[in-house]
Design an enzyme around this catalytic site. Structure first.
Site, short mmCIF file in Angstrom:
data_model
loop_
_atom_site.label_atom_id
_atom_site.label_comp_id
_atom_site.label_asym_id
_atom_site.label_seq_id
_atom_site.Cartn_x
_atom_site.Cartn_y
_atom_site.Cartn_z
N MET A 85 0.83 -1.21 0.00
CA MET A 85 0.00 0.00 0.00
C MET A 85 0.87 1.27 0.00
SD MET A 85 -3.24 -0.69 -0.17
CE MET A 85 -4.03 0.81 0.42
N GLY A 86 1.85 1.30 0.88
CA GLY A 86 2.73 2.47 0.98
C GLY A 86 3.51 2.71 -0.30
N SER A 128 -9.61 4.00 0.47
CA SER A 128 -10.21 2.78 -0.07
C SER A 128 -9.83 2.60 -1.52
CB SER A 128 -11.73 2.81 0.03
OG SER A 128 -12.26 1.65 -0.60
N GLY A 129 -9.70 1.35 -1.91
CA GLY A 129 -9.40 1.05 -3.31
C GLY A 129 -8.33 -0.02 -3.44
N LYS A 164 -14.54 5.59 6.62
CA LYS A 164 -13.97 4.42 5.93
C LYS A 164 -14.57 3.13 6.49
CE LYS A 164 -11.44 1.56 3.63
NZ LYS A 164 -10.19 0.95 4.04
N HIS A 212 -17.97 2.76 5.08
CA HIS A 212 -17.80 2.33 3.68
C HIS A 212 -17.62 0.81 3.61
CE1 HIS A 212 -15.09 0.89 0.54
NE2 HIS A 212 -15.64 1.76 -0.27
N ASN A 213 -16.75 0.30 4.45
CA ASN A 213 -16.50 -1.14 4.43
C ASN A 213 -17.72 -1.94 4.87
OD1 ASN A 213 -13.94 -0.21 3.82
ND2 ASN A 213 -12.91 -1.78 5.03
N GLU A 271 -19.90 -2.09 2.00
CA GLU A 271 -19.28 -3.03 1.06
C GLU A 271 -19.66 -4.48 1.41
OE1 GLU A 271 -14.94 -2.39 0.71
OE2 GLU A 271 -14.70 -4.52 1.11
N TYR A 272 -19.64 -4.81 2.69
CA TYR A 272 -20.05 -6.16 3.13
C TYR A 272 -21.48 -6.44 2.68
CZ TYR A 272 -16.33 -7.50 6.52
OH TYR A 272 -15.17 -7.89 7.12
N ARG A 304 -42.86 -5.42 28.52
CA ARG A 304 -41.84 -4.78 29.36
C ARG A 304 -42.49 -4.19 30.61
NH1 ARG A 304 -39.41 -0.35 27.11
NH2 ARG A 304 -37.54 -0.70 28.37
N HIS A 348 -41.66 -1.17 33.22
CA HIS A 348 -40.85 -0.23 32.45
C HIS A 348 -41.67 0.94 31.92
CE1 HIS A 348 -37.24 -2.52 32.82
NE2 HIS A 348 -37.79 -3.62 32.33
P1 NBP Z 1 1.08 -4.23 6.16
O1 NBP Z 1 -0.19 -3.98 6.87
O2 NBP Z 1 1.41 -5.60 5.78
O3 NBP Z 1 2.25 -3.64 7.07
C1 NBP Z 1 3.61 -3.78 6.66
C2 NBP Z 1 4.34 -2.50 6.89
O4 NBP Z 1 4.28 -2.12 8.27
C3 NBP Z 1 5.82 -2.66 6.56
O5 NBP Z 1 6.27 -1.46 5.98
C4 NBP Z 1 6.43 -2.88 7.94
O6 NBP Z 1 7.79 -2.56 8.00
C5 NBP Z 1 5.63 -1.90 8.74
N1 NBP Z 1 5.74 -2.07 10.19
C6 NBP Z 1 5.24 -3.04 10.99
BR1 NBP Z 1 4.36 -4.50 10.42
N2 NBP Z 1 5.54 -2.83 12.28
C7 NBP Z 1 6.26 -1.70 12.31
C8 NBP Z 1 6.88 -0.98 13.35
N3 NBP Z 1 6.77 -1.36 14.63
N4 NBP Z 1 7.55 0.13 13.03
C9 NBP Z 1 7.65 0.53 11.74
N5 NBP Z 1 7.09 -0.11 10.71
C10 NBP Z 1 6.38 -1.22 10.99
O7 NBP Z 1 1.19 -3.28 4.87
P2 NBP Z 1 0.11 -2.99 3.74
O8 NBP Z 1 -0.61 -4.22 3.35
O9 NBP Z 1 0.83 -2.19 2.71
O10 NBP Z 1 -0.95 -2.05 4.47
C11 NBP Z 1 -0.60 -0.80 5.06
C12 NBP Z 1 -1.81 -0.20 5.74
O11 NBP Z 1 -2.82 0.00 4.76
C13 NBP Z 1 -2.44 -1.10 6.79
O12 NBP Z 1 -2.92 -0.33 7.84
C14 NBP Z 1 -3.56 -1.77 6.08
O13 NBP Z 1 -4.61 -2.15 6.93
C15 NBP Z 1 -3.99 -0.71 5.13
N6 NBP Z 1 -4.56 -1.33 3.91
C16 NBP Z 1 -5.49 -0.69 3.28
C17 NBP Z 1 -6.05 -1.22 2.15
C18 NBP Z 1 -7.05 -0.44 1.48
O14 NBP Z 1 -7.68 -0.90 0.55
N7 NBP Z 1 -7.23 0.77 1.91
C19 NBP Z 1 -5.63 -2.41 1.62
C20 NBP Z 1 -4.68 -3.06 2.25
C21 NBP Z 1 -4.15 -2.48 3.41
P3 NBP Z 1 8.90 -3.71 7.73
O15 NBP Z 1 9.06 -3.75 6.24
O16 NBP Z 1 10.09 -3.21 8.42
O17 NBP Z 1 8.37 -4.98 8.30
#
Ligand code: NBP
Length: 479
Positions: A13-14, A128-129, A182, A185-186, A189-190, A444, A450
């Site tokens: 995601m990032g 979302s997405g 959000k 939204h989810n 979605e369900y 009741r 009540h």
């Molecule tokens: P993950 O949820 O799998 O998290 C992995 C990331 O978290 C890695 O960069 C990891 O670093 C870092 N991390 C963890 Br775990 N613990 C850490 C700590 N103590 N300090 C610093 N970094 C830490 O990643 P993702 O699947 O890309 O999801 C990211 C966010 O987006 C989540 O909150 C997720 O719920 C949300 N999300 C949203 C959607 C959407 O559709 N909006 C979809 C999927 C996810 P590392 O590389 O060092 O382990």
């Protein structure tokens, strides 16, 4: 100090969000990940992005221009807190920490309270997405202070999906509002997914259609008022054939649905807020029922025989479409009721029309339908329920006979339709002249004193059930 925006957390995601940001005119993006190898990988794979790579959190902070703005995309929970603390220690008043992960909005409210005294803005943003959206344009639901939005708004607008020429982002409210919206939204979605699942089951079990034929039906629906991302992908999934067995993909998938919790959160919060979200709740429960193989096997064994499916007539698929549409209106009406109740409880200045608009693109529930919802709330923000908006009132009325036929047919055929039937019951509850709630009030009062109110005059009353059964007026008693 060359980057106007930074991203912490470079899993899927990032990384995608960082690439999306970097691809927009005017952005220089700093990137940092706890495990440095991930940062190196991303930077090496995407030289075109011009990332400013940071090996340490200090380098990362030093690379950001003021006001520093950093989006955290790490695993929700302890990881998020760890990164917030690292940034908060180094940031100065006016800087902005954004949590773009799937945090619980209550956590976001608490985090904002914790960070606020330092003068740093903490902003929870619902995104979302999925992976695709993060890269090409998600729907973005930012909370946080209005001041932070002045800096953040244009950056988020630059990467958001676009629907009808408008970026799918709006400042939905303060502190946890973004993550709350959000969450809803989810939840919607369900409900939407469950309703589509029921439509499929009916077309298959009662309609006697094979998956590829049902795919055609869904593709046809996707040209009309049901057009949506979820209908579109459903057609594609139903067309998929398993290469190992040659069977329809849908037949080789274990029929036990999982969930990651946001649907449950929606229902839990709706219960606390006293908002009936039966459509969402039934969808959450339907997944839970599916994941009880022992109970399913036991009842399958003890059930004498399954009912013979009713005969489907020529208009059956059209009836299912109408039932689906009407049930969808109910699910969205309930979702927007939850939005409003949350806004009232937590003090957010929510605009339902703007929320409907930012859900038109980028997110999972994106649909033509949301244009109509946006119009309904723009025309009259004060309607008590979406079901009262003229467009939807008419759509539901027109589909009502079909809706009833479908729920009845499902019951007689033994096809479970918790979504369709609970939506219809909800509609009938709202439409009924009198509800058996009067009898419940009597019960009741009988066992718990009540009290009740009367239809014919003001006041609060109690009947002496264990005495002579006369009524006493208890309006002014300190009861
Ligand atoms: P993950 O949820 O799998 O998290 C992995 C990331 O978290 C890695 O960069 C990891 O670093 C870092 N991390 C963890 Br775990 N613990 C850490 C700590 N103590 N300090 C610093 N970094 C830490 O990643 P993702 O699947 O890309 O999801 C990211 C966010 O987006 C989540 O909150 C997720 O719920 C949300 N999300 C949203 C959607 C959407 O559709 N909006 C979809 C999927 C996810 P590392 O590389 O060092 O382990």
């Amino acid at each position: 100090e060359t980057a106007n925006i930074g991203v912490v957390g470079l899993a899927v995601m990032g990384s995608n969000l960082a690439r999306n940001l970097a691809s927009r005119e005017g952005n220089t993006v700093a990137v940092y990940n706890r495990t440095h190898a991930r940062t190196e990988e991303l930077v090496a794979a995407h030289p075109e992005a011009g990332f400013v790579a940071a090996g340490t959190i200090d380098d990362f902070v030093a690379s950001l221009a003021r006001p520093r703005t950093a989006i955290i995309m790490v695993k929700a929970g302890a990881g998020t807190d760890a990164v917030i603390d690292q940034l908060a220690e180094r940031f100065e008043p006016g800087d902005i920490i954004v949590d773009g992960g799937n945090a619980n909005f209550q956590d976001t409210i608490a985090r904002e309270k914790r960070i606020a005294p330092t003068g740093v803005h903490f902003v929870g943003v619902g995104i979302s997405g999925g992976e695709e959206g993060a890269l090409n344009g998600p729907s973005i639901m930012p909370g946080g202070s209005a001041e932070s939005y002045e800096t953040l708004g244009p950056i988020l607008a630059s990467i958001a999906a676009v629907a009808k020429g408008e970026p799918c982002v709006t400042h939905v409210g303060t502190d946890g509002a973004g993550h709350f919206i959000k969450m809803i939204h989810n939840g919607i979605e369900y409900a939407d997914m469950q309703l589509i699942g029921e439509a499929y089951d009916l077309l298959r079990t009662v309609g006697g259609l094979e998956p590829h034929a049902i795919a055609d039906v869904f593709a046809e629906w996707n040209k009309g008022s049901l057009e949506s991302y979820l209908i579109e992908i459903t057609a594609e999934i139903l067309r998929q054939v398993d290469s190992a067995t040659g069977k329809p993909f849908v037949d080789i998938v274990l029929d036990q649905a999982g969930s990651k919790g946001t649907g449950v959160w929606t229902v839990q919060n709706a219960l606390d807020l006293g908002v009936p979200v039966g459509g969402i709740a039934e969808a959450v429960f339907a997944r839970a029922v599916s994941a009880k193989p022992a109970q399913r096997a036991a009842v399958r064994r003890s059930a004498a025989s399954r009912p013979q499916p009713q005969k489907a007539d020529a208009g059956f698929a059209d009836d299912v479409a109408k039932a689906l549409y009407a049930s969808k209106v109910v699910a969205y009406a309930q979702g927007f009721d939850a939005v409003l109740a949350g806004a009232e409880k937590y003090g957010w200045d929510i605009h339902k029309d703007r929320i409907a608009k930012i859900w038109r693109g980028g997110c999972i529930i994106r649909a033509r339908f949301l244009d109509r919802i946006a119009e309904a709330y723009t025309d009259n923000p004060d309607i008590t329920t979406l079901l009262e908006a003229p467009y939807f009132a008419q759509a539901v009325t027109q589909g009502e006979d079909a809706w009833r036929r479908i729920v009845a047919t499902a019951a007689l055929s033994g096809v479970p339709v918790p979504g369709f039937s609970s939506a219809l019951s909800y509609y009938d509850s709202l439409a009924a002249e009198r509800l058996p709630a009067a009898l419940v009030q009597g019960q009741r009062d009988f066992f718990g004193a009540h009290t009740y109110r009367r239809t014919d005059r003001e006041g609060t009353f109690h009947t002496l059930w264990s005495g002579d059964r006369t009524e006493v007026d208890v309006t002014h008693s300190t009861h």
